[in-house]
Write a protein that holds these residues in place. Structure first.
Motif, PDB file in Angstrom:
ATOM      1  N   PHE A  36      -4.982 -14.057  -6.861  1.00 23.20           N
ATOM      2  CA  PHE A  36      -3.751 -14.710  -6.605  1.00 23.20           C
ATOM      3  C   PHE A  36      -2.713 -14.162  -5.913  1.00 23.20           C
ATOM      4  O   PHE A  36      -2.045 -14.307  -4.965  1.00 23.20           O
ATOM      5  N   ALA A  37      -2.276 -13.019  -6.619  1.00 20.67           N
ATOM      6  CA  ALA A  37      -1.253 -12.145  -6.042  1.00 20.67           C
ATOM      7  C   ALA A  37      -1.245 -10.760  -6.651  1.00 20.67           C
ATOM      8  O   ALA A  37      -1.488 -10.580  -8.158  1.00 20.67           O
ATOM      9  N   ASP A  38      -1.203  -9.728  -6.176  1.00 15.32           N
ATOM     10  CA  ASP A  38      -1.480  -8.095  -6.308  1.00 15.32           C
ATOM     11  C   ASP A  38      -0.172  -7.718  -6.452  1.00 15.32           C
ATOM     12  O   ASP A  38       0.268  -7.206  -5.237  1.00 15.32           O
ATOM     13  N   ALA A  39       0.278  -7.266  -7.653  1.00 18.53           N
ATOM     14  CA  ALA A  39       1.813  -6.513  -7.487  1.00 18.53           C
ATOM     15  C   ALA A  39       1.605  -5.214  -7.594  1.00 18.53           C
ATOM     16  O   ALA A  39       2.569  -4.456  -7.163  1.00 18.53           O
ATOM     17  N   ASP A  40       0.436  -4.720  -8.110  1.00 13.85           N
ATOM     18  CA  ASP A  40       0.419  -2.885  -7.957  1.00 13.85           C
ATOM     19  C   ASP A  40      -0.228  -2.445  -6.740  1.00 13.85           C
ATOM     20  O   ASP A  40      -0.582  -1.120  -6.735  1.00 13.85           O
ATOM     21  N   GLY A  41      -0.821  -3.390  -6.084  1.00 18.90           N
ATOM     22  CA  GLY A  41      -1.281  -2.848  -4.835  1.00 18.90           C
ATOM     23  C   GLY A  41      -2.871  -2.105  -5.059  1.00 18.90           C
ATOM     24  O   GLY A  41      -3.236  -1.535  -4.032  1.00 18.90           O
ATOM     25  N   ASP A  42      -3.617  -2.594  -6.134  1.00 21.34           N
ATOM     26  CA  ASP A  42      -4.742  -1.761  -6.210  1.00 21.34           C
ATOM     27  C   ASP A  42      -5.939  -2.802  -5.555  1.00 21.34           C
ATOM     28  O   ASP A  42      -7.115  -2.364  -5.657  1.00 21.34           O
TER      29      ASP A  42
END
Ligand code: NOJ
Length: 546
Positions: A36-42
Protein backbone atom coordinates in the motif's frame (compact mmCIF):
# COMPACT_ATOMS: atom_id res chain seq x y z
CA UNK A 1 -14.53 16.55 4.40
CA UNK A 2 -12.42 15.16 7.24
CA UNK A 3 -14.39 17.17 9.77
CA UNK A 4 -17.71 16.01 8.41
CA UNK A 5 -16.63 12.41 8.57
CA UNK A 6 -15.26 12.83 12.05
CA UNK A 7 -18.59 14.15 13.22
CA UNK A 8 -20.22 11.28 11.34
CA UNK A 9 -18.12 8.77 13.23
CA UNK A 10 -18.87 10.33 16.60
CA UNK A 11 -22.53 10.17 15.78
CA UNK A 12 -22.12 6.58 14.61
CA UNK A 13 -20.24 5.42 17.65
CA UNK A 14 -22.90 6.85 19.88
CA UNK A 15 -25.70 5.37 17.87
CA UNK A 16 -23.98 1.97 17.69
CA UNK A 17 -24.67 1.76 21.41
CA UNK A 18 -28.25 1.83 20.23
CA UNK A 19 -27.30 -0.97 17.91
CA UNK A 20 -26.89 0.75 14.54
CA UNK A 21 -25.73 -2.10 12.39
CA UNK A 22 -23.09 -0.25 10.39
CA UNK A 23 -21.79 -3.51 8.93
CA UNK A 24 -24.98 -4.22 6.98
CA UNK A 25 -24.38 -1.66 4.22
CA UNK A 26 -20.75 -0.58 4.69
CA UNK A 27 -18.10 -0.17 2.02
CA UNK A 28 -14.90 -1.76 3.29
CA UNK A 29 -11.52 -1.11 1.69
CA UNK A 30 -8.88 -3.82 1.83
CA UNK A 31 -5.32 -2.72 2.46
CA UNK A 32 -2.60 -5.24 1.67
CA UNK A 33 0.08 -3.79 3.93
CA UNK A 34 3.14 -4.88 1.92
CA UNK A 35 1.90 -3.07 -1.14
CA UNK A 36 0.00 0.00 0.00
CA UNK A 37 2.54 2.61 1.07
CA UNK A 38 6.16 2.31 2.18
CA UNK A 39 7.21 4.96 4.71
CA UNK A 40 10.73 3.72 5.46
CA UNK A 41 11.86 3.04 1.90
CA UNK A 42 12.78 -0.65 2.28
CA UNK A 43 10.51 -1.55 -0.63
CA UNK A 44 7.82 -3.11 1.58
CA UNK A 45 4.75 -1.18 2.69
CA UNK A 46 4.31 -0.56 6.42
CA UNK A 47 1.93 0.71 9.09
CA UNK A 48 3.29 4.29 9.16
CA UNK A 49 2.84 4.33 5.38
CA UNK A 50 -0.77 3.21 5.78
CA UNK A 51 -1.46 5.81 8.48
CA UNK A 52 -0.11 8.56 6.26
CA UNK A 53 -2.41 7.48 3.41
CA UNK A 54 -5.60 6.71 5.35
CA UNK A 55 -7.13 10.02 4.28
CA UNK A 56 -7.30 8.51 0.79
CA UNK A 57 -9.87 6.00 2.04
CA UNK A 58 -11.89 8.68 3.79
CA UNK A 59 -11.86 10.89 0.70
CA UNK A 60 -12.97 7.95 -1.40
CA UNK A 61 -15.91 7.44 0.94
CA UNK A 62 -15.09 4.08 2.51
CA UNK A 63 -16.53 3.20 5.93
CA UNK A 64 -13.85 0.83 7.12
CA UNK A 65 -10.45 -0.61 6.34
CA UNK A 66 -9.52 -4.29 6.48
CA UNK A 67 -5.81 -4.97 6.77
CA UNK A 68 -4.23 -8.25 5.68
CA UNK A 69 -1.74 -9.62 8.27
CA UNK A 70 1.06 -7.45 9.67
CA UNK A 71 2.04 -9.80 12.53
CA UNK A 72 5.52 -11.25 13.10
CA UNK A 73 6.03 -13.82 10.39
CA UNK A 74 8.77 -15.41 8.32
CA UNK A 75 6.64 -14.22 5.36
CA UNK A 76 6.51 -17.64 3.71
CA UNK A 77 2.95 -16.78 2.62
CA UNK A 78 3.17 -12.98 2.76
CA UNK A 79 2.22 -12.88 6.45
CA UNK A 80 -0.51 -15.56 6.44
CA UNK A 81 2.08 -17.62 8.33
CA UNK A 82 1.95 -15.98 11.76
CA UNK A 83 4.67 -16.63 14.33
CA UNK A 84 3.27 -14.29 17.02
CA UNK A 85 -0.40 -13.31 17.14
CA UNK A 86 0.07 -10.40 19.54
CA UNK A 87 2.66 -8.20 17.90
CA UNK A 88 3.65 -6.38 14.70
CA UNK A 89 6.41 -7.63 12.40
CA UNK A 90 9.34 -5.18 12.38
CA UNK A 91 8.92 -5.09 8.59
CA UNK A 92 5.67 -3.21 9.18
CA UNK A 93 6.53 -1.28 12.34
CA UNK A 94 5.65 -1.76 16.00
CA UNK A 95 2.58 -2.06 18.16
CA UNK A 96 2.75 1.70 18.78
CA UNK A 97 2.50 2.21 14.99
CA UNK A 98 -0.56 -0.01 15.01
CA UNK A 99 -2.15 2.06 17.78
CA UNK A 100 -1.37 5.25 15.88
CA UNK A 101 -2.94 3.77 12.75
CA UNK A 102 -6.14 2.83 14.60
CA UNK A 103 -6.33 6.26 16.22
CA UNK A 104 -5.94 8.00 12.86
CA UNK A 105 -8.52 5.72 11.24
CA UNK A 106 -11.07 6.42 13.96
CA UNK A 107 -10.35 10.13 13.71
CA UNK A 108 -11.20 9.90 10.01
CA UNK A 109 -14.38 7.95 10.69
CA UNK A 110 -12.97 4.65 9.44
CA UNK A 111 -13.42 1.43 11.36
CA UNK A 112 -10.55 -1.05 11.43
CA UNK A 113 -10.80 -4.76 10.70
CA UNK A 114 -7.76 -6.97 11.15
CA UNK A 115 -7.02 -10.42 9.77
CA UNK A 116 -7.12 -13.42 12.06
CA UNK A 117 -5.34 -16.58 10.86
CA UNK A 118 -6.62 -19.45 13.02
CA UNK A 119 -6.29 -22.47 10.71
CA UNK A 120 -2.52 -22.61 10.88
CA UNK A 121 0.47 -20.91 12.47
CA UNK A 122 3.93 -20.44 11.07
CA UNK A 123 6.31 -23.35 11.64
CA UNK A 124 8.41 -20.73 13.45
CA UNK A 125 5.65 -20.12 16.02
CA UNK A 126 6.81 -21.08 19.55
CA UNK A 127 4.11 -23.72 19.74
CA UNK A 128 5.31 -25.54 16.64
CA UNK A 129 8.91 -25.34 17.75
CA UNK A 130 7.84 -26.81 21.12
CA UNK A 131 5.89 -29.54 19.30
CA UNK A 132 8.97 -30.54 17.33
CA UNK A 133 11.12 -30.60 20.46
CA UNK A 134 8.61 -32.50 22.59
CA UNK A 135 8.18 -35.47 20.28
CA UNK A 136 5.35 -37.89 19.38
CA UNK A 137 2.42 -38.26 21.74
CA UNK A 138 3.21 -35.05 23.66
CA UNK A 139 0.63 -32.40 24.59
CA UNK A 140 2.71 -29.95 22.52
CA UNK A 141 2.20 -32.06 19.40
CA UNK A 142 -1.49 -32.32 20.11
CA UNK A 143 -1.91 -28.61 19.35
CA UNK A 144 -1.19 -29.51 15.72
CA UNK A 145 -2.14 -32.43 13.50
CA UNK A 146 0.65 -34.98 13.71
CA UNK A 147 0.22 -38.53 12.39
CA UNK A 148 2.44 -41.56 11.90
CA UNK A 149 1.21 -41.88 8.31
CA UNK A 150 0.07 -39.18 5.88
CA UNK A 151 -3.18 -39.52 3.93
CA UNK A 152 -3.84 -38.40 0.36
CA UNK A 153 -4.83 -34.78 1.09
CA UNK A 154 -3.21 -32.19 -1.14
CA UNK A 155 -1.96 -28.71 -0.25
CA UNK A 156 -3.88 -25.76 -1.70
CA UNK A 157 -0.55 -24.53 -3.03
CA UNK A 158 0.31 -27.81 -4.78
CA UNK A 159 1.91 -31.07 -3.67
CA UNK A 160 1.04 -33.10 -0.57
CA UNK A 161 -0.55 -31.53 2.51
CA UNK A 162 1.84 -33.50 4.73
CA UNK A 163 5.50 -33.03 5.60
CA UNK A 164 7.66 -35.37 7.63
CA UNK A 165 9.70 -34.31 10.65
CA UNK A 166 12.97 -35.80 11.84
CA UNK A 167 11.50 -38.42 14.16
CA UNK A 168 9.38 -39.80 11.30
CA UNK A 169 5.96 -38.31 12.13
CA UNK A 170 4.05 -36.24 9.59
CA UNK A 171 2.22 -32.97 10.15
CA UNK A 172 -0.68 -31.56 8.18
CA UNK A 173 -0.47 -28.28 6.28
CA UNK A 174 -3.37 -27.47 3.97
CA UNK A 175 -1.23 -24.61 2.64
CA UNK A 176 2.57 -24.27 2.64
CA UNK A 177 4.84 -26.63 4.61
CA UNK A 178 5.67 -23.57 6.71
CA UNK A 179 1.98 -23.28 7.73
CA UNK A 180 1.19 -26.28 10.01
CA UNK A 181 -2.54 -26.70 10.68
CA UNK A 182 -3.70 -26.31 14.26
CA UNK A 183 -5.77 -28.98 15.98
CA UNK A 184 -9.04 -27.28 16.87
CA UNK A 185 -10.15 -30.27 18.94
CA UNK A 186 -7.56 -29.16 21.48
CA UNK A 187 -9.04 -26.84 24.14
CA UNK A 188 -5.74 -24.97 24.49
CA UNK A 189 -6.02 -23.87 20.87
CA UNK A 190 -9.54 -22.58 21.47
CA UNK A 191 -8.50 -20.71 24.61
CA UNK A 192 -5.53 -19.16 22.88
CA UNK A 193 -7.59 -17.67 20.04
CA UNK A 194 -10.25 -16.39 22.40
CA UNK A 195 -7.44 -14.52 24.11
CA UNK A 196 -5.99 -13.25 20.82
CA UNK A 197 -9.40 -11.85 19.90
CA UNK A 198 -9.53 -9.95 23.18
CA UNK A 199 -5.98 -8.68 22.74
CA UNK A 200 -6.91 -6.84 19.52
CA UNK A 201 -10.41 -5.87 20.67
CA UNK A 202 -8.81 -4.23 23.69
CA UNK A 203 -6.56 -2.32 21.30
CA UNK A 204 -9.64 -0.91 19.61
CA UNK A 205 -10.16 -2.97 16.46
CA UNK A 206 -13.67 -3.05 15.06
CA UNK A 207 -13.59 -6.57 13.73
CA UNK A 208 -11.79 -9.57 12.27
CA UNK A 209 -11.64 -11.07 8.84
CA UNK A 210 -11.27 -14.77 9.59
CA UNK A 211 -8.85 -16.55 7.27
CA UNK A 212 -9.85 -20.02 5.97
CA UNK A 213 -12.94 -19.91 8.18
CA UNK A 214 -14.23 -23.13 6.59
CA UNK A 215 -11.10 -25.14 7.37
CA UNK A 216 -10.53 -25.26 11.10
CA UNK A 217 -12.31 -28.53 11.86
CA UNK A 218 -11.45 -31.68 9.92
CA UNK A 219 -13.33 -34.96 9.61
CA UNK A 220 -11.18 -38.00 10.24
CA UNK A 221 -12.26 -41.48 9.24
CA UNK A 222 -12.94 -43.53 12.41
CA UNK A 223 -10.64 -46.55 12.88
CA UNK A 224 -12.20 -49.56 11.13
CA UNK A 225 -12.85 -51.41 14.43
CA UNK A 226 -15.03 -48.56 15.77
CA UNK A 227 -18.80 -48.44 15.38
CA UNK A 228 -19.60 -45.56 13.02
CA UNK A 229 -21.35 -42.61 14.68
CA UNK A 230 -24.91 -41.86 13.50
CA UNK A 231 -24.93 -39.34 10.66
CA UNK A 232 -25.27 -35.71 11.85
CA UNK A 233 -28.62 -33.93 11.43
CA UNK A 234 -27.03 -31.41 9.06
CA UNK A 235 -24.51 -33.04 6.78
CA UNK A 236 -20.93 -31.79 6.76
CA UNK A 237 -19.43 -30.40 3.59
CA UNK A 238 -18.45 -33.20 1.20
CA UNK A 239 -14.70 -32.71 1.58
CA UNK A 240 -13.30 -33.79 4.97
CA UNK A 241 -11.05 -30.76 5.38
CA UNK A 242 -13.60 -28.08 4.51
CA UNK A 243 -16.92 -26.83 5.82
CA UNK A 244 -17.43 -29.27 8.67
CA UNK A 245 -20.28 -28.45 11.03
CA UNK A 246 -17.88 -28.22 13.96
CA UNK A 247 -16.57 -24.84 12.80
CA UNK A 248 -19.87 -23.19 13.68
CA UNK A 249 -19.45 -23.81 17.42
CA UNK A 250 -16.19 -21.89 17.24
CA UNK A 251 -17.85 -18.88 15.59
CA UNK A 252 -20.70 -18.92 18.09
CA UNK A 253 -18.18 -18.65 20.89
CA UNK A 254 -16.33 -15.84 19.11
CA UNK A 255 -19.57 -13.98 18.52
CA UNK A 256 -20.13 -13.96 22.26
CA UNK A 257 -16.70 -12.42 22.73
CA UNK A 258 -17.06 -9.64 20.14
CA UNK A 259 -20.55 -8.87 21.46
CA UNK A 260 -19.08 -8.15 24.89
CA UNK A 261 -17.47 -5.06 23.37
CA UNK A 262 -19.37 -1.88 22.52
CA UNK A 263 -19.70 -0.53 18.99
CA UNK A 264 -20.84 -3.54 16.93
CA UNK A 265 -17.49 -5.23 16.37
CA UNK A 266 -17.70 -7.79 13.60
CA UNK A 267 -16.52 -11.14 12.26
CA UNK A 268 -16.13 -11.68 8.51
CA UNK A 269 -15.77 -15.18 7.08
CA UNK A 270 -13.37 -16.09 4.33
CA UNK A 271 -15.14 -19.35 3.52
CA UNK A 272 -14.85 -20.77 0.02
CA UNK A 273 -17.89 -23.01 0.25
CA UNK A 274 -20.77 -23.74 -2.01
CA UNK A 275 -23.60 -23.78 -2.68
CA UNK A 276 -24.39 -20.31 -1.42
CA UNK A 277 -26.81 -21.70 1.17
CA UNK A 278 -23.86 -23.28 2.95
CA UNK A 279 -22.03 -19.96 2.91
CA UNK A 280 -25.07 -18.41 4.57
CA UNK A 281 -24.68 -20.82 7.51
CA UNK A 282 -21.61 -18.79 8.56
CA UNK A 283 -23.73 -15.66 8.97
CA UNK A 284 -26.59 -16.98 11.05
CA UNK A 285 -27.61 -14.51 13.76
CA UNK A 286 -25.34 -15.98 16.46
CA UNK A 287 -22.29 -16.50 14.23
CA UNK A 288 -20.42 -14.13 11.94
CA UNK A 289 -21.71 -10.85 10.56
CA UNK A 290 -20.51 -11.14 6.97
CA UNK A 291 -19.10 -13.79 4.62
CA UNK A 292 -17.41 -12.87 1.35
CA UNK A 293 -19.58 -13.81 -1.58
CA UNK A 294 -17.07 -15.70 -3.71
CA UNK A 295 -19.77 -17.10 -5.98
CA UNK A 296 -20.34 -13.51 -7.07
CA UNK A 297 -16.63 -12.89 -7.47
CA UNK A 298 -16.27 -15.99 -9.63
CA UNK A 299 -19.16 -15.15 -11.97
CA UNK A 300 -18.23 -14.37 -15.57
CA UNK A 301 -19.14 -11.04 -17.17
CA UNK A 302 -22.46 -12.35 -18.39
CA UNK A 303 -25.86 -10.99 -17.37
CA UNK A 304 -27.49 -14.40 -16.93
CA UNK A 305 -24.81 -15.67 -14.56
CA UNK A 306 -24.72 -12.41 -12.63
CA UNK A 307 -28.51 -12.26 -12.21
CA UNK A 308 -28.55 -15.83 -11.03
CA UNK A 309 -25.88 -15.33 -8.39
CA UNK A 310 -27.36 -12.04 -7.18
CA UNK A 311 -30.78 -13.63 -6.77
CA UNK A 312 -29.58 -16.75 -5.00
CA UNK A 313 -27.23 -14.80 -2.73
CA UNK A 314 -29.86 -12.35 -1.60
CA UNK A 315 -32.33 -15.17 -0.98
CA UNK A 316 -29.84 -17.28 1.00
CA UNK A 317 -28.68 -14.37 3.16
CA UNK A 318 -32.24 -13.15 3.73
CA UNK A 319 -33.10 -16.61 5.09
CA UNK A 320 -30.64 -16.05 7.95
CA UNK A 321 -31.16 -12.29 8.31
CA UNK A 322 -27.65 -11.40 7.13
CA UNK A 323 -26.50 -8.81 4.60
CA UNK A 324 -24.92 -10.02 1.37
CA UNK A 325 -21.24 -9.21 1.05
CA UNK A 326 -20.22 -8.40 -2.51
CA UNK A 327 -16.61 -8.47 -3.65
CA UNK A 328 -14.87 -8.43 -7.02
CA UNK A 329 -11.16 -8.35 -6.18
CA UNK A 330 -8.76 -9.19 -3.37
CA UNK A 331 -5.15 -10.25 -2.85
CA UNK A 332 -5.85 -13.86 -3.91
CA UNK A 333 -7.51 -13.44 -7.30
CA UNK A 334 -6.74 -11.89 -10.67
CA UNK A 335 -7.86 -8.24 -10.50
CA UNK A 336 -11.32 -7.97 -12.00
CA UNK A 337 -10.49 -5.66 -14.93
CA UNK A 338 -8.00 -8.28 -16.12
CA UNK A 339 -10.35 -11.15 -15.30
CA UNK A 340 -12.98 -9.62 -17.55
CA UNK A 341 -10.47 -8.62 -20.23
CA UNK A 342 -10.85 -11.67 -22.45
CA UNK A 343 -13.28 -11.17 -25.32
CA UNK A 344 -13.93 -14.92 -25.50
CA UNK A 345 -15.01 -15.02 -21.83
CA UNK A 346 -11.96 -16.93 -20.56
CA UNK A 347 -11.68 -16.47 -16.78
CA UNK A 348 -8.13 -16.89 -15.48
CA UNK A 349 -8.18 -18.38 -11.97
CA UNK A 350 -4.73 -18.38 -10.46
CA UNK A 351 -2.58 -15.66 -11.98
CA UNK A 352 -1.52 -14.77 -15.49
CA UNK A 353 2.06 -15.32 -16.70
CA UNK A 354 3.85 -13.52 -19.51
CA UNK A 355 3.56 -16.60 -21.73
CA UNK A 356 -0.22 -16.90 -21.21
CA UNK A 357 -2.83 -15.31 -23.47
CA UNK A 358 -2.98 -11.68 -22.34
CA UNK A 359 -6.16 -9.79 -21.44
CA UNK A 360 -7.26 -6.79 -23.50
CA UNK A 361 -6.50 -3.92 -21.13
CA UNK A 362 -9.01 -1.44 -22.55
CA UNK A 363 -11.85 -3.98 -22.70
CA UNK A 364 -11.01 -5.14 -19.18
CA UNK A 365 -11.04 -1.63 -17.77
CA UNK A 366 -14.36 -0.87 -19.42
CA UNK A 367 -15.96 -4.02 -18.05
CA UNK A 368 -14.21 -3.63 -14.71
CA UNK A 369 -15.73 -0.18 -14.25
CA UNK A 370 -19.13 -1.47 -15.31
CA UNK A 371 -18.86 -4.41 -12.90
CA UNK A 372 -17.97 -2.11 -10.02
CA UNK A 373 -20.79 0.33 -10.71
CA UNK A 374 -23.15 -2.65 -10.78
CA UNK A 375 -21.78 -4.06 -7.50
CA UNK A 376 -21.96 -0.77 -5.65
CA UNK A 377 -25.67 -0.47 -6.42
CA UNK A 378 -26.52 -3.79 -4.79
CA UNK A 379 -28.03 -3.85 -1.32
CA UNK A 380 -25.59 -5.11 1.28
CA UNK A 381 -21.90 -4.70 2.02
CA UNK A 382 -19.22 -4.07 -0.61
CA UNK A 383 -15.52 -4.79 -0.32
CA UNK A 384 -12.96 -2.93 -2.43
CA UNK A 385 -9.35 -4.01 -2.90
CA UNK A 386 -6.63 -1.37 -2.86
CA UNK A 387 -5.85 -0.04 -6.32
CA UNK A 388 -9.13 -1.04 -7.92
CA UNK A 389 -10.29 2.55 -7.49
CA UNK A 390 -7.44 3.45 -9.86
CA UNK A 391 -8.55 0.83 -12.40
CA UNK A 392 -5.36 -1.14 -11.78
CA UNK A 393 -5.05 -4.26 -13.89
CA UNK A 394 -3.19 -7.42 -12.90
CA UNK A 395 0.56 -7.29 -13.56
CA UNK A 396 0.55 -10.06 -16.18
CA UNK A 397 4.19 -10.01 -17.23
CA UNK A 398 6.04 -10.32 -13.92
CA UNK A 399 9.47 -11.86 -14.43
CA UNK A 400 9.50 -15.43 -13.13
CA UNK A 401 12.39 -14.72 -10.78
CA UNK A 402 10.38 -11.97 -9.07
CA UNK A 403 7.50 -14.28 -8.12
CA UNK A 404 7.08 -14.88 -4.39
CA UNK A 405 3.73 -16.65 -4.02
CA UNK A 406 4.45 -20.17 -2.66
CA UNK A 407 2.01 -21.50 -5.27
CA UNK A 408 4.62 -20.78 -7.94
CA UNK A 409 7.32 -22.95 -6.35
CA UNK A 410 4.99 -25.67 -5.02
CA UNK A 411 3.33 -26.12 -8.41
CA UNK A 412 6.72 -26.63 -10.06
CA UNK A 413 6.28 -23.26 -11.80
CA UNK A 414 3.11 -24.47 -13.49
CA UNK A 415 0.78 -21.98 -11.74
CA UNK A 416 1.69 -18.28 -11.83
CA UNK A 417 -0.09 -17.54 -8.55
CA UNK A 418 -1.17 -14.34 -6.90
CA UNK A 419 1.76 -11.93 -7.15
CA UNK A 420 0.23 -10.11 -10.12
CA UNK A 421 -2.57 -8.63 -7.99
CA UNK A 422 -0.21 -7.68 -5.13
CA UNK A 423 2.05 -5.22 -6.92
CA UNK A 424 2.58 -1.95 -4.98
CA UNK A 425 0.11 0.86 -5.61
CA UNK A 426 1.09 3.78 -7.90
CA UNK A 427 0.32 7.02 -6.11
CA UNK A 428 2.14 9.50 -8.33
CA UNK A 429 2.86 9.46 -12.03
CA UNK A 430 6.45 10.55 -11.70
CA UNK A 431 9.11 9.51 -9.29
CA UNK A 432 10.63 6.23 -8.22
CA UNK A 433 8.18 3.42 -7.40
CA UNK A 434 5.33 5.73 -8.48
CA UNK A 435 5.25 7.27 -5.02
CA UNK A 436 4.85 3.91 -3.24
CA UNK A 437 7.91 4.74 -1.15
CA UNK A 438 10.69 7.28 -1.04
CA UNK A 439 13.05 5.16 -3.13
CA UNK A 440 13.17 2.94 -6.20
CA UNK A 441 12.55 -0.27 -4.29
CA UNK A 442 9.30 -2.18 -4.38
CA UNK A 443 9.15 -5.82 -3.27
CA UNK A 444 7.46 -6.78 -6.54
CA UNK A 445 8.42 -4.81 -9.64
CA UNK A 446 5.75 -2.41 -10.90
CA UNK A 447 5.08 -2.56 -14.64
CA UNK A 448 6.40 0.16 -16.89
CA UNK A 449 3.75 2.72 -17.81
CA UNK A 450 1.76 2.41 -14.62
CA UNK A 451 1.95 6.18 -14.35
CA UNK A 452 -1.30 6.26 -16.30
CA UNK A 453 -3.02 4.63 -13.32
CA UNK A 454 -1.43 6.83 -10.65
CA UNK A 455 -3.78 8.57 -8.24
CA UNK A 456 -2.40 12.07 -8.81
CA UNK A 457 -3.26 11.92 -12.52
CA UNK A 458 -6.85 10.88 -11.77
CA UNK A 459 -7.82 13.09 -8.86
CA UNK A 460 -10.22 15.81 -10.00
CA UNK A 461 -10.28 14.43 -13.55
CA UNK A 462 -13.85 13.89 -14.74
CA UNK A 463 -14.33 10.39 -16.05
CA UNK A 464 -11.26 8.95 -14.31
CA UNK A 465 -11.76 5.64 -12.56
CA UNK A 466 -10.91 7.20 -9.21
CA UNK A 467 -13.57 9.90 -9.62
CA UNK A 468 -16.05 7.27 -10.80
CA UNK A 469 -15.54 5.25 -7.59
CA UNK A 470 -15.77 8.36 -5.44
CA UNK A 471 -18.97 9.50 -7.08
CA UNK A 472 -20.41 5.98 -6.90
CA UNK A 473 -19.81 5.86 -3.14
CA UNK A 474 -21.29 9.32 -2.70
CA UNK A 475 -24.46 8.50 -4.65
CA UNK A 476 -24.72 5.06 -3.01
CA UNK A 477 -24.75 6.77 0.36
CA UNK A 478 -27.09 9.58 -0.71
CA UNK A 479 -29.70 7.11 -2.01
CA UNK A 480 -29.20 4.54 0.75
CA UNK A 481 -28.49 1.81 -1.81
CA UNK A 482 -26.57 -0.41 0.62
CA UNK A 483 -29.59 -0.54 2.91
CA UNK A 484 -32.11 -0.84 0.08
CA UNK A 485 -33.91 -3.73 -1.55
CA UNK A 486 -33.64 -5.10 -5.04
CA UNK A 487 -36.54 -5.54 -7.46
CA UNK A 488 -35.73 -6.91 -10.90
CA UNK A 489 -36.44 -4.59 -13.86
CA UNK A 490 -38.96 -6.46 -15.94
CA UNK A 491 -37.93 -4.78 -19.19
CA UNK A 492 -34.33 -6.07 -19.05
CA UNK A 493 -33.32 -8.24 -22.00
CA UNK A 494 -31.21 -11.38 -21.65
CA UNK A 495 -27.89 -9.51 -21.75
CA UNK A 496 -28.92 -6.97 -19.14
CA UNK A 497 -28.70 -6.97 -15.38
CA UNK A 498 -31.47 -4.52 -14.53
CA UNK A 499 -33.01 -3.79 -11.16
CA UNK A 500 -34.52 -1.08 -9.06
CA UNK A 501 -33.07 -0.26 -5.68
CA UNK A 502 -35.39 2.34 -4.14
CA UNK A 503 -35.60 5.31 -6.51
CA UNK A 504 -32.64 4.18 -8.57
CA UNK A 505 -32.87 2.04 -11.70
CA UNK A 506 -29.64 0.16 -12.43
CA UNK A 507 -28.92 -1.07 -15.94
CA UNK A 508 -25.79 -3.09 -16.71
CA UNK A 509 -25.28 -4.15 -20.31
CA UNK A 510 -23.02 -7.19 -20.73
CA UNK A 511 -24.11 -7.77 -24.34
CA UNK A 512 -23.14 -6.16 -27.66
CA UNK A 513 -26.39 -4.32 -28.46
CA UNK A 514 -27.13 -0.91 -26.89
CA UNK A 515 -29.95 -0.81 -24.34
CA UNK A 516 -32.74 1.77 -24.43
CA UNK A 517 -33.45 3.53 -21.13
CA UNK A 518 -36.99 4.50 -20.08
CA UNK A 519 -38.15 7.82 -21.54
CA UNK A 520 -37.10 10.76 -19.38
CA UNK A 521 -34.51 8.77 -17.40
CA UNK A 522 -32.09 11.06 -15.56
CA UNK A 523 -28.56 9.67 -15.31
CA UNK A 524 -27.04 9.70 -11.83
CA UNK A 525 -23.91 7.75 -12.64
CA UNK A 526 -22.47 5.95 -15.64
CA UNK A 527 -19.41 3.72 -15.92
CA UNK A 528 -18.87 4.96 -19.50
CA UNK A 529 -20.44 7.33 -21.99
CA UNK A 530 -23.90 6.67 -23.36
CA UNK A 531 -24.19 6.43 -27.14
CA UNK A 532 -25.42 9.43 -29.19
CA UNK A 533 -29.02 8.13 -28.91
CA UNK A 534 -28.75 8.11 -25.12
CA UNK A 535 -28.62 4.31 -24.96
CA UNK A 536 -26.42 2.17 -22.70
CA UNK A 537 -23.67 0.68 -24.86
CA UNK A 538 -21.92 -2.66 -24.41
CA UNK A 539 -20.04 -3.24 -21.15
CA UNK A 540 -21.51 -0.20 -19.43
CA UNK A 541 -23.58 0.25 -16.26
CA UNK A 542 -25.76 3.25 -15.45
CA UNK A 543 -27.76 4.38 -12.44
CA UNK A 544 -30.75 6.48 -13.43
CA UNK A 545 -33.83 8.02 -11.92
CA UNK A 546 -36.72 6.81 -14.02
C1 NOJ B 1 -6.47 -17.09 2.48
C2 NOJ B 1 -5.63 -15.88 2.31
O1 NOJ B 1 -6.39 -14.85 1.75
C3 NOJ B 1 -4.46 -16.29 1.44
O2 NOJ B 1 -3.72 -15.19 1.00
C4 NOJ B 1 -3.63 -17.29 2.20
O3 NOJ B 1 -2.60 -17.76 1.36
C5 NOJ B 1 -4.46 -18.47 2.66
N1 NOJ B 1 -5.72 -18.09 3.20
C6 NOJ B 1 -3.73 -19.25 3.72
O4 NOJ B 1 -3.67 -18.50 4.91
Amino acid sequence: MAVGRLVGYRRLSVSTELSTQWWRDAVIYQVYPRSFADADGDGIGDLPGITARLSHLAELGADAVWLSPFYPSPQADAGYDVSDYRDVDPLFGRLSDFDAMVARAHELGLRVIVDLVPNHTSDEHLWFQAALAAGPGSPERDRYVFRDEPNDWGSMFGGSAWSQVEDGQWYLHLFDAKQPDLNWDNPEVRAEFADVLRFWLDRGVDGFRVDVAHGLVKRWEPPSDEVAAPPPAVPDGPEPMWDQEGVHDIYRSWREIVDEYPGERILVAEAWVDPIERMARYVRPDEMHQAFNFAYLLAPWSAGDIREVIGSSIAACREVGAPTTWVLSNHDVVRHPSRFGYADGTLPRNGIAAGDPQPDEALGLRRGRAATVLMLALPGVAYLYQGEELGLPEHTTLPDDARQDPTWARSGHAVAGRDGCRVPVPWTAGGPSYGFGPGERSWLPQPPAWDRYALDGQRGVTGSTYELYREALRVRRAYGLGAGTLAWWEEAGPDVVGFRNGDVLVVANTGAEPVQLPVGARVLLASGELDPQGRVPADTTVWVLA
